[in-house]
Design an enzyme around this catalytic site. Structure first.
Site, PDB file in Angstrom:
ATOM      1  N   ASP A  40      15.038  11.862  -9.695  1.00  0.00           N
ATOM      2  CA  ASP A  40      14.894  10.417  -9.882  1.00  0.00           C
ATOM      3  C   ASP A  40      16.179   9.736  -9.432  1.00  0.00           C
ATOM      4  O   ASP A  40      17.232  10.357  -9.331  1.00  0.00           O
ATOM      5  CB  ASP A  40      14.599  10.077 -11.357  1.00  0.00           C
ATOM      6  N   ASP A  66      17.872   9.805  -4.230  1.00  0.00           N
ATOM      7  CA  ASP A  66      17.066   8.730  -3.649  1.00  0.00           C
ATOM      8  C   ASP A  66      16.102   9.384  -2.663  1.00  0.00           C
ATOM      9  O   ASP A  66      16.519   9.886  -1.619  1.00  0.00           O
ATOM     10  CB  ASP A  66      17.996   7.738  -2.933  1.00  0.00           C
ATOM     11  N   VAL A  67      14.826   9.368  -2.987  1.00  0.00           N
ATOM     12  CA  VAL A  67      13.845  10.080  -2.144  1.00  0.00           C
ATOM     13  C   VAL A  67      13.753   9.484  -0.732  1.00  0.00           C
ATOM     14  O   VAL A  67      13.250  10.136   0.174  1.00  0.00           O
ATOM     15  CB  VAL A  67      12.425  10.106  -2.776  1.00  0.00           C
ATOM     16  N   ASN A  93       5.852  11.487  -6.538  1.00  0.00           N
ATOM     17  CA  ASN A  93       5.300  10.379  -7.308  1.00  0.00           C
ATOM     18  C   ASN A  93       6.198   9.138  -7.325  1.00  0.00           C
ATOM     19  O   ASN A  93       5.720   8.053  -7.653  1.00  0.00           O
ATOM     20  CB  ASN A  93       5.064  10.932  -8.729  1.00  0.00           C
ATOM     21  N   TYR A 159       2.723  -2.973   0.311  1.00  0.00           N
ATOM     22  CA  TYR A 159       2.554  -1.919  -0.704  1.00  0.00           C
ATOM     23  C   TYR A 159       1.296  -1.112  -0.403  1.00  0.00           C
ATOM     24  O   TYR A 159       1.308   0.119  -0.399  1.00  0.00           O
ATOM     25  CB  TYR A 159       2.479  -2.529  -2.109  1.00  0.00           C
ATOM     26  N   LYS A 163       0.602   2.989   0.594  1.00  0.00           N
ATOM     27  CA  LYS A 163      -0.272   3.886  -0.169  1.00  0.00           C
ATOM     28  C   LYS A 163      -1.399   4.443   0.716  1.00  0.00           C
ATOM     29  O   LYS A 163      -1.884   5.558   0.478  1.00  0.00           O
ATOM     30  CB  LYS A 163      -0.811   3.160  -1.405  1.00  0.00           C
ATOM     31  N   THR A 194       2.512   1.552 -17.492  1.00  0.00           N
ATOM     32  CA  THR A 194       3.827   2.185 -17.320  1.00  0.00           C
ATOM     33  C   THR A 194       4.845   1.050 -17.228  1.00  0.00           C
ATOM     34  O   THR A 194       4.470  -0.113 -17.085  1.00  0.00           O
ATOM     35  CB  THR A 194       3.889   2.984 -16.000  1.00  0.00           C
TER      36      THR A 194
END
Ligand code: NAD
Length: 254
Positions: A40, A66-67, A93, A159, A163, A194
């Site tokens: 994360d 940092d992905v 995720n 966004y 996806k 969440t």
């Protein structure tokens, strides 16, 4: 609520593990006996989760990463193998939202950041996970897309595009890596309670009551329900499932 799995001796890497669905998945994989690599951006939250899991007798490596930076993601996978010995499951995720804006008004810097995390981050994670799993001859990857991966969203074009991209990456990887015994699937959550959604409701980007009204089951989803889907997709129970886009949306897109 969840079926129980025995993942003793296996290792699961989870990105976005410090909050929401990633955190719920980390706890579920830990309860199933897996060792964890928790990845994360938020080191403080990671530390407290790592400590909590360790206090309950679980083995958890925490990797602040940092992905959207390929070298950091490569290092996270490398540390997983070095410290935990193998990599059986990945739940890619981590994801972000940007401010609600029409396509004609979205800021380039926001879209660049969004694409970096949501699309490029999944690509980078899969690249390095698959390199290892290919050599191992086994593995399961689950990527978090969204119902936005199969529908348009006014005010959320960028966004939704990221996806859609996650589904494209998932399908291609599923075909390419099936011969190596590796399965790759996507989960498409609907609206799940969440911190991301709490924040959207707080800022007015999402109307809570309208969201509930759009869901036939009459409530928002829970992070644990996404974790349950991720574990099932990774389990022997889903041994003939690859390249799938699994809607977990309370019936919203039915
Ligand atoms: P969340 O905000 O609760 O958790 C996301 C986690 O990702 C956070 O811990 C954050 O620190 C981490 N993160 C953000 N950027 C990162 C980066 N660059 N590198 C590493 N980690 C990073 O969100 P959530 O609701 O649990 O969302 C998880 C995933 O589900 C996201 O991909 C999101 O787009 C997707 N999703 C959420 C919903 C929903 O209703 N909550 C619906 C569909 C899809």
């Amino acid at each position: 609520m969840n079926p129980t799995y025995d993942f003793t001796g296996s290792v699961a890497l989870i990105t976005g593990a410090a909050s929401g669905m990633g955190l719920a998945a980390a706890k579920a994989w830990a309860e199933a006996g897996a060792s964890l690599a928790l990845v994360d951006l938020d080191p403080a939250a990671l530390e407290s989760i790592g400590q909590e899991l360790a206090d309950h007798g679980h083995r958890a490596l925490t990797v602040a990463c940092d992905v959207s930076d390929e070298s950091q993601m490569a290092d996270a996978v490398h540390r997983t193998i070095t410290d935990l010995g193998r990599l059986d499951f990945a739940f890619n995720n981590a994801g972000i939202q940007i401010p609600y804006a029409g396509l004609a008004d979205e800021e380039f810097s926001d879209v660049q950041r969004l694409t970096g995390v949501n699309q490029f981050g999944v690509w980078a994670a899969m690249k390095h996970e698959l390199r290892h799993m290919r050599g191992q001859g086994s593995g399961s990857i689950v990527n978090t897309s969204s119902i936005g991966g199969v529908m348009g969203g006014p005010g959320r074009a960028a966004y939704h595009a990221t996806k859609h991209a996650v589904i494209g990456l998932t399908r291609s990887a599923a075909k390419e890596f099936a011969p190596y015994g590796i399965r790759v699937n996507a989960i498409l959550p609907g609206t799940i309670e969440t911190p991301m959604v709490t924040d959207m409701v707080r800022t007015g980007a999402l109307d809570h009551d309208a969201s509930v009204a759009a869901i036939p089951l009459g409530r928002l989803g829970r992070a644990e329900e996404i974790a349950a889907a991720a574990l099932w997709l990774s389990s022997p129970g889903a041994s003939f499932v690859t390249g799938a886009s699994l809607l977990v949306d309370g019936g919203q897109l039915a």
